[in-house]
Structures are given as C-alpha cells and as structure tokens.
Design an enzyme around this catalytic site. Structure first.
Site, PDB file in Angstrom:
ATOM      1  N   GLN A 129       0.833  -1.201   0.000  1.00 57.13           N
ATOM      2  CA  GLN A 129       0.000   0.000   0.000  1.00 57.13           C
ATOM      3  C   GLN A 129       0.873   1.258   0.000  1.00 57.13           C
ATOM      4  O   GLN A 129       1.274   1.763   1.039  1.00 57.13           O
ATOM      5  CB  GLN A 129      -0.944   0.007   1.208  1.00 57.13           C
ATOM      6  CG  GLN A 129      -1.951   1.123   1.104  1.00 57.13           C
ATOM      7  CD  GLN A 129      -3.079   0.979   2.095  1.00 57.13           C
ATOM      8  OE1 GLN A 129      -3.191  -0.010   2.828  1.00 57.13           O
ATOM      9  NE2 GLN A 129      -3.929   1.973   2.119  1.00 57.13           N
ATOM     10  N   PHE A 130       1.128   1.776  -1.213  1.00 58.31           N
ATOM     11  CA  PHE A 130       1.982   2.954  -1.353  1.00 58.31           C
ATOM     12  C   PHE A 130       1.372   4.193  -0.715  1.00 58.31           C
ATOM     13  O   PHE A 130       2.083   5.130  -0.347  1.00 58.31           O
ATOM     14  CB  PHE A 130       2.318   3.220  -2.828  1.00 58.31           C
ATOM     15  CG  PHE A 130       1.186   3.799  -3.627  1.00 58.31           C
ATOM     16  CD1 PHE A 130       1.080   5.180  -3.786  1.00 58.31           C
ATOM     17  CD2 PHE A 130       0.232   2.981  -4.222  1.00 58.31           C
ATOM     18  CE1 PHE A 130       0.043   5.722  -4.529  1.00 58.31           C
ATOM     19  CE2 PHE A 130      -0.807   3.520  -4.959  1.00 58.31           C
ATOM     20  CZ  PHE A 130      -0.900   4.894  -5.116  1.00 58.31           C
ATOM     21  N   THR A 131       0.056   4.205  -0.525  1.00 61.54           N
ATOM     22  CA  THR A 131      -0.603   5.393   0.034  1.00 61.54           C
ATOM     23  C   THR A 131      -0.223   5.651   1.493  1.00 61.54           C
ATOM     24  O   THR A 131      -0.535   6.719   2.020  1.00 61.54           O
ATOM     25  CB  THR A 131      -2.134   5.307  -0.106  1.00 61.54           C
ATOM     26  OG1 THR A 131      -2.607   4.154   0.585  1.00 61.54           O
ATOM     27  CG2 THR A 131      -2.545   5.248  -1.573  1.00 61.54           C
TER      28      THR A 131
END
Length: 148
Positions: free
Chosen positions: A78-80
């Site tokens: 999850q890059f967010t």
C-alpha cells in the site's frame, strides 16, 4: 518502511471480483515502502510483527504473539501509506518508492515472513484490490522501521 497491522478474525483480498488471498485468523499487514528502505527494514518489521504480543491469552490480556496463536498474515502492498497531505487537498506520493523498487522490497518482506514458517497470503502488487477483514478488538498498530 511502514506497516499498519490489524488483528483479524478473518480477511481476504479480491481483484476483479475474485478472491486471491484469504486468512482465517491472524494479521492483515498493509505495507508501504519509501525510497531509502532496504531489506534490513523488511527484516526489522518482520521481527517486530512476529513477536508483537497483541493476541489475548486465557486471561483476556494481550500477551500472545502471532506464532503463539498459530496465525496467518494477509500482506497487502500500500503505497498510500507514504501520502503527503501537507499542501492542498490532493495527496502527494513522492515519498513512496518507485514500483519496481517497492515490489522487490514487498516480496522480500513476504519471503522473510515465510522463513518464520508463517502462512502468508498476498494481494496483487499494483492492482486495484478490495480488502475485507473483521478487525478483532479492534487492534490496529502502526510500525515504522525508521523508528527502530
């Protein structure tokens, strides 16, 4: 490297309406990777996650680890987690690692988990995923390898 850890009664991840990973009991780990992260960051997080005493014992005290309860992990990239919201209304993701680098470290993280003889289910890196879980407690903990 950041990990959001949620204690789960059950969890699954779907892509295009098809379940590609599921666990019955354990942890959901949302993993974010930034530019400076290395395999050492992945190893640090795995060690921390494996030994966190966040499952209840017979006295209903959080005193048991994932290994103690025989739990599994649903690991989701999850890059967010590296969103920068300081300016404006649209988050910037400049602190998230480039996809190739992030995927390598995400895979290294999962490989380190498997070395601990933990069942690891995963999402699909870079895909639009639907993640479902029953968070028990609720228990949600954030660990950042930069805080070691």
């Amino acid at each position: 490297m950041k990990a959001v850890i949620q204690r789960a009664k059950d969890a699954s991840v779907s892509v295009d309406g098809q379940i590609i990973g599921a666990i019955d009991h354990g942890l959901v780990v949302l993993l974010g990777v930034t530019h400076e992260d290395t395999v050492e960051d992945a190893k640090y997080l795995v060690n921390k996650i494996m030994h966190l005493r966040i499952f209840e014992d017979e006295n209903e005290k959080m005193n048991l680890s994932l290994k103690d309860v025989g739990g599994s992990i649903l690991s989701i990239s999850q890059f967010t987690l590296y969103a920068d919201t300081r300016k404006g209304r649209r988050p910037s993701f400049i602190h998230a690692a480039k996809p190739e680098e992030a995927n390598q470290l995400y895979e290294a993280f999962n490989a380190e988990l498997r070395k601990e003889n933990i069942q690891v289910e995963t999402g699909e890196f870079g895909a639009m995923m639907d993640v479902s879980l029953t968070n028990v407690g609720p228990v949600t903990i954030i660990i950042d390898s930069k805080d070691k």
